[in-house]
Design a protein around this motif. Structure first.
Motif, PDB file in Angstrom:
ATOM      1  N   TRP A  22      17.447   3.508 -37.116  1.00  0.00           N
ATOM      2  CA  TRP A  22      16.810   3.491 -38.430  1.00  0.00           C
ATOM      3  C   TRP A  22      17.827   3.722 -39.540  1.00  0.00           C
ATOM      4  CZ3 TRP A  22      14.240   6.358 -34.514  1.00  0.00           C
ATOM      5  CH2 TRP A  22      13.091   5.733 -34.040  1.00  0.00           C
ATOM      6  N   PRO A  23      18.827   2.877 -39.640  1.00  0.00           N
ATOM      7  CA  PRO A  23      19.792   3.075 -40.723  1.00  0.00           C
ATOM      8  C   PRO A  23      19.151   2.693 -42.056  1.00  0.00           C
ATOM      9  CG  PRO A  23      20.288   1.058 -39.556  1.00  0.00           C
ATOM     10  CD  PRO A  23      19.154   1.721 -38.825  1.00  0.00           C
ATOM     11  N   GLY A  24      19.588   3.345 -43.061  1.00  0.00           N
ATOM     12  CA  GLY A  24      19.061   3.029 -44.380  1.00  0.00           C
ATOM     13  C   GLY A  24      18.917   4.276 -45.213  1.00  0.00           C
ATOM     14  N   GLU A  52      16.320   5.504 -46.702  1.00  0.00           N
ATOM     15  CA  GLU A  52      15.089   6.282 -46.548  1.00  0.00           C
ATOM     16  C   GLU A  52      15.173   7.305 -45.416  1.00  0.00           C
ATOM     17  OE1 GLU A  52      14.845   2.664 -44.064  1.00  0.00           O
ATOM     18  OE2 GLU A  52      15.142   2.928 -46.195  1.00  0.00           O
ATOM     19  N   SER A  53      16.092   7.112 -44.473  1.00  0.00           N
ATOM     20  CA  SER A  53      16.215   8.062 -43.363  1.00  0.00           C
ATOM     21  C   SER A  53      17.395   9.010 -43.530  1.00  0.00           C
ATOM     22  CB  SER A  53      16.369   7.285 -42.049  1.00  0.00           C
ATOM     23  OG  SER A  53      17.576   6.546 -42.070  1.00  0.00           O
ATOM     24  N   LYS A  54      18.018   8.979 -44.682  1.00  0.00           N
ATOM     25  CA  LYS A  54      19.211   9.782 -44.920  1.00  0.00           C
ATOM     26  C   LYS A  54      18.931  11.284 -44.840  1.00  0.00           C
ATOM     27  CE  LYS A  54      23.193   9.302 -47.858  1.00  0.00           C
ATOM     28  NZ  LYS A  54      23.703   8.726 -49.085  1.00  0.00           N
ATOM     29  N   GLY A  55      17.811  11.737 -45.381  1.00  0.00           N
ATOM     30  CA  GLY A  55      17.459  13.158 -45.356  1.00  0.00           C
ATOM     31  C   GLY A  55      17.177  13.665 -43.948  1.00  0.00           C
ATOM     32  N   ALA A  56      16.439  12.878 -43.182  1.00  0.00           N
ATOM     33  CA  ALA A  56      16.137  13.269 -41.797  1.00  0.00           C
ATOM     34  C   ALA A  56      17.401  13.286 -40.953  1.00  0.00           C
ATOM     35  CB  ALA A  56      15.112  12.311 -41.201  1.00  0.00           C
ATOM     36  N   LEU A  57      18.281  12.326 -41.187  1.00  0.00           N
ATOM     37  CA  LEU A  57      19.543  12.272 -40.449  1.00  0.00           C
ATOM     38  C   LEU A  57      20.398  13.503 -40.751  1.00  0.00           C
ATOM     39  CD1 LEU A  57      21.511  10.661 -38.652  1.00  0.00           C
ATOM     40  CD2 LEU A  57      22.372   9.613 -40.750  1.00  0.00           C
ATOM     41  N   ALA A  58      20.511  13.855 -42.019  1.00  0.00           N
ATOM     42  CA  ALA A  58      21.306  15.026 -42.399  1.00  0.00           C
ATOM     43  C   ALA A  58      20.710  16.302 -41.817  1.00  0.00           C
ATOM     44  CB  ALA A  58      21.389  15.128 -43.920  1.00  0.00           C
ATOM     45  N   PHE A  59      19.382  16.415 -41.865  1.00  0.00           N
ATOM     46  CA  PHE A  59      18.737  17.602 -41.303  1.00  0.00           C
ATOM     47  C   PHE A  59      19.004  17.732 -39.809  1.00  0.00           C
ATOM     48  CE2 PHE A  59      15.166  19.344 -38.931  1.00  0.00           C
ATOM     49  CZ  PHE A  59      15.198  20.647 -39.392  1.00  0.00           C
ATOM     50  N   CYS A  60      18.846  16.633 -39.083  1.00  0.00           N
ATOM     51  CA  CYS A  60      19.030  16.688 -37.625  1.00  0.00           C
ATOM     52  C   CYS A  60      20.469  17.026 -37.253  1.00  0.00           C
ATOM     53  CB  CYS A  60      18.612  15.364 -36.991  1.00  0.00           C
ATOM     54  SG  CYS A  60      16.828  15.110 -36.979  1.00  0.00           S
ATOM     55  N   TRP A  61      21.461  16.437 -37.942  1.00  0.00           N
ATOM     56  CA  TRP A  61      22.863  16.751 -37.644  1.00  0.00           C
ATOM     57  C   TRP A  61      23.156  18.219 -37.924  1.00  0.00           C
ATOM     58  CZ3 TRP A  61      25.267  14.055 -34.418  1.00  0.00           C
ATOM     59  CH2 TRP A  61      25.337  12.671 -34.453  1.00  0.00           C
ATOM     60  N   ARG A  62      22.758  18.691 -39.097  1.00  0.00           N
ATOM     61  CA  ARG A  62      23.085  20.065 -39.485  1.00  0.00           C
ATOM     62  C   ARG A  62      22.336  21.093 -38.655  1.00  0.00           C
ATOM     63  NH1 ARG A  62      23.051  18.794 -45.911  1.00  0.00           N
ATOM     64  NH2 ARG A  62      25.025  17.663 -45.906  1.00  0.00           N
ATOM     65  N   ALA A  63      21.055  20.881 -38.453  1.00  0.00           N
ATOM     66  CA  ALA A  63      20.277  21.832 -37.657  1.00  0.00           C
ATOM     67  C   ALA A  63      20.728  21.815 -36.200  1.00  0.00           C
ATOM     68  CB  ALA A  63      18.786  21.515 -37.764  1.00  0.00           C
TER      69      ALA A  63
END
Length: 98
Positions: free
Chosen positions: A24-26, A28-39
């Motif tokens: 799901w690149p794009g 709109e998924s930037k926030g979820a991606l950042a959350f998952c990496w950091r958490a």
């Protein structure tokens, strides 16, 4: 049991981040991606440090948030206190304290 939960959480979050990044690149998924990496990274670090954290005295758990609040409010005070704490630790060690 808590250590296993931390490990499972870290793996699930990091795998979720990889899946979001691949499928799901794009923007709109930037926030979820950042959350998952950091958490996921935070959970992995907590899993690695779990045994060491269990041996910490209880007062550190109370002092930690207080120090963070003071550091956020008065950053110069923290910069002044760091050398004083290092000096105190060295003197305590030299003078034979616990």
């Amino acid at each position: 049991m808590q250590r296993r939960i931390l490990a499972i959480s870290a793996v699930v979050l990091l795998l979720s981040a990889a899946a979001i990044w691949l499928w799901w690149p794009g923007p709109e998924s930037k926030g979820a991606l950042a959350f998952c990496w950091r958490a996921g990274a935070l959970m992995a670090a907590a899993w690695l440090a779990f045994n060491d954290v269990q041996r910490l005295p209880g007062w550190i758990l109370l002092a930690g948030p207080v120090v963070l609040i003071v550091a956020a409010r008065w950053p110069r005070l923290v910069i002044t206190l760091i050398p004083l704490l290092i000096l105190w630790a060295i003197l305590r060690k030299v003078l034979g304290g616990r």
